[in-house]
Design an enzyme around this catalytic site. Structure first.
Site, PDB file in Angstrom:
ATOM      1  N   LYS A  71      -9.878  13.112 150.315  1.00 11.36           N
ATOM      2  CA  LYS A  71      -9.639  12.781 148.904  1.00 11.36           C
ATOM      3  C   LYS A  71      -9.148  13.986 148.097  1.00 11.36           C
ATOM      4  O   LYS A  71      -8.914  13.870 146.902  1.00 11.36           O
ATOM      5  CB  LYS A  71     -10.938  12.260 148.269  1.00 11.36           C
ATOM      6  CG  LYS A  71     -11.165  10.771 148.470  1.00 11.36           C
ATOM      7  CD  LYS A  71     -12.237  10.284 147.501  1.00 11.36           C
ATOM      8  CE  LYS A  71     -12.365   8.767 147.495  1.00 11.36           C
ATOM      9  NZ  LYS A  71     -13.420   8.339 146.552  1.00 11.36           N
ATOM     10  N   HIS A 115     -22.995   8.808 136.491  1.00  9.57           N
ATOM     11  CA  HIS A 115     -23.731   9.070 137.734  1.00  9.57           C
ATOM     12  C   HIS A 115     -25.199   9.365 137.426  1.00  9.57           C
ATOM     13  O   HIS A 115     -26.100   8.846 138.061  1.00  9.57           O
ATOM     14  CB  HIS A 115     -23.155  10.294 138.472  1.00  9.57           C
ATOM     15  CG  HIS A 115     -21.773  10.111 139.031  1.00  9.57           C
ATOM     16  ND1 HIS A 115     -20.758  11.011 138.824  1.00  9.57           N
ATOM     17  CD2 HIS A 115     -21.241   9.140 139.809  1.00  9.57           C
ATOM     18  CE1 HIS A 115     -19.669  10.610 139.454  1.00  9.57           C
ATOM     19  NE2 HIS A 115     -19.923   9.475 140.059  1.00  9.57           N
ATOM     20  N   SER A 122     -15.041  10.072 137.175  1.00  7.12           N
ATOM     21  CA  SER A 122     -14.746  11.494 137.366  1.00  7.12           C
ATOM     22  C   SER A 122     -13.248  11.746 137.165  1.00  7.12           C
ATOM     23  O   SER A 122     -12.848  12.759 136.596  1.00  7.12           O
ATOM     24  CB  SER A 122     -15.148  11.934 138.778  1.00  7.12           C
ATOM     25  OG  SER A 122     -16.520  11.737 138.986  1.00  7.12           O
ATOM     26  N   ARG A 168     -19.704  -0.416 137.752  1.00  8.76           N
ATOM     27  CA  ARG A 168     -19.292  -0.308 136.354  1.00  8.76           C
ATOM     28  C   ARG A 168     -18.685  -1.596 135.835  1.00  8.76           C
ATOM     29  O   ARG A 168     -18.946  -2.038 134.747  1.00  8.76           O
ATOM     30  CB  ARG A 168     -18.255   0.810 136.187  1.00  8.76           C
ATOM     31  CG  ARG A 168     -18.845   2.172 136.275  1.00  8.76           C
ATOM     32  CD  ARG A 168     -17.806   3.207 136.523  1.00  8.76           C
ATOM     33  NE  ARG A 168     -17.284   3.104 137.865  1.00  8.76           N
ATOM     34  CZ  ARG A 168     -16.511   4.004 138.439  1.00  8.76           C
ATOM     35  NH1 ARG A 168     -16.124   5.049 137.758  1.00  8.76           N
ATOM     36  NH2 ARG A 168     -16.103   3.850 139.669  1.00  8.76           N
TER      37      ARG A 168
HETATM   38  P1  ADP Z   1     -16.889   7.575 145.563  1.00 10.92           P
HETATM   39  O1  ADP Z   1     -15.725   8.441 145.869  1.00 10.92           O
HETATM   40  O2  ADP Z   1     -17.818   7.378 146.720  1.00 10.92           O
HETATM   41  O3  ADP Z   1     -16.584   6.293 144.836  1.00 10.92           O
HETATM   42  P2  ADP Z   1     -17.868   8.581 143.053  1.00 10.92           P
HETATM   43  O4  ADP Z   1     -18.473   9.901 142.805  1.00 10.92           O
HETATM   44  O5  ADP Z   1     -16.596   8.273 142.356  1.00 10.92           O
HETATM   45  O6  ADP Z   1     -17.750   8.497 144.606  1.00 10.92           O
HETATM   46  O7  ADP Z   1     -18.920   7.443 142.744  1.00 10.92           O
HETATM   47  C1  ADP Z   1     -20.143   7.356 143.392  1.00 10.92           C
HETATM   48  C2  ADP Z   1     -20.825   6.073 142.974  1.00 10.92           C
HETATM   49  O8  ADP Z   1     -21.139   6.145 141.574  1.00 10.92           O
HETATM   50  C3  ADP Z   1     -19.982   4.811 143.140  1.00 10.92           C
HETATM   51  O9  ADP Z   1     -20.844   3.743 143.497  1.00 10.92           O
HETATM   52  C4  ADP Z   1     -19.411   4.577 141.766  1.00 10.92           C
HETATM   53  O10 ADP Z   1     -19.131   3.214 141.552  1.00 10.92           O
HETATM   54  C5  ADP Z   1     -20.560   5.052 140.911  1.00 10.92           C
HETATM   55  N1  ADP Z   1     -20.117   5.494 139.591  1.00 10.92           N
HETATM   56  C6  ADP Z   1     -19.113   6.312 139.266  1.00 10.92           C
HETATM   57  N2  ADP Z   1     -19.006   6.464 137.932  1.00 10.92           N
HETATM   58  C7  ADP Z   1     -19.994   5.708 137.392  1.00 10.92           C
HETATM   59  C8  ADP Z   1     -20.390   5.391 136.054  1.00 10.92           C
HETATM   60  N3  ADP Z   1     -19.741   5.859 135.005  1.00 10.92           N
HETATM   61  N4  ADP Z   1     -21.440   4.569 135.909  1.00 10.92           N
HETATM   62  C9  ADP Z   1     -22.073   4.051 136.977  1.00 10.92           C
HETATM   63  N5  ADP Z   1     -21.742   4.272 138.246  1.00 10.92           N
HETATM   64  C10 ADP Z   1     -20.708   5.087 138.468  1.00 10.92           C
END
Ligand code: ADP
Length: 162
Positions: free
Chosen positions: A41, A17, A128, A90
């Site tokens: 969630k 992130h 996460s 990703r």
């Molecule tokens: P959501 O529940 O909205 O998917 P996340 O916190 O899991 O929320 O992810 C938020 C955004 O960050 C999404 O676009 C996800 O694809 C991106 N994301 C999550 N992990 C990574 C990572 N390791 N590298 C790049 N982008 C990521």
């Protein structure tokens, strides 16, 4: 003033992130990391905890702020006087869902653009969910999250049976 919103659950924020945040901060005047309440969630960290962890992680970035939201994303984006949404991509597995989300948001408000950023290759396997699973089982997550998130994970899972 060009503002972009980076929405997500951030449950918790990872280095992946953060990589996206840093890239977006170079392109936009202002980046708002917007933590979604996402009750449905059943997040591990409360909304306040998730926002707090983001805040601490971005405090060295002058044009980045942390916020939370619990409404339709496009309405939140307009309310923040932002022009775009940034999401991380990703792998191909992210694509279908992200594509659907971006097109739906465009249907809801065609003035808001969604842009995608690819993290550094070493973060493409990070999520996460996986970080929480490793931390819950007592594994080392130091390369995957900032130090203060590591501490928060350790505290959250202390007392959990391995
Ligand atoms: P959501 O529940 O909205 O998917 P996340 O916190 O899991 O929320 O992810 C938020 C955004 O960050 C999404 O676009 C996800 O694809 C991106 N994301 C999550 N992990 C990574 C990572 N390791 N590298 C790049 N982008 C990521």
């Amino acid at each position: 003033m060009r503002t972009v919103i980076y929405p997500g659950s951030f449950d918790p924020l990872t280095n992946g992130h953060l990589d996206v945040v840093q890239r977006a901060a170079k392109l936009f005047d202002r980046v708002v990391v917007a933590v979604a309440k996402n009750e449905g969630k059943h997040p591990t960290f409360t909304l306040e905890e998730r926002v707090g962890l983001v805040k601490q992680a971005v405090k060295h970035l002058k044009n980045v702020e942390a916020d939370s939201f619990d409404r339709l994303l496009v309405d939140y984006v307009v309310g923040k006087q932002a022009q775009a949404i940034v999401r991380g991509l990703r792998a191909v597995s992210d694509f279908e869902f992200e594509f659907q989300l971006a097109l739906m948001n465009r249907k809801l408000n065609e003035n808001i653009e969604t842009i995608f950023m690819m993290p550094k290759d070493t973060y493409t396997f990070l999520s996460s969910r996986i970080v929480k699973e490793i931390a819950r089982l007592g594994g080392d997550v130091s390369g995957f999250v900032p130090v203060h998130v590591q501490a928060a994970l350790a505290q959250k899972f202390s007392g959990v049976k391995k």
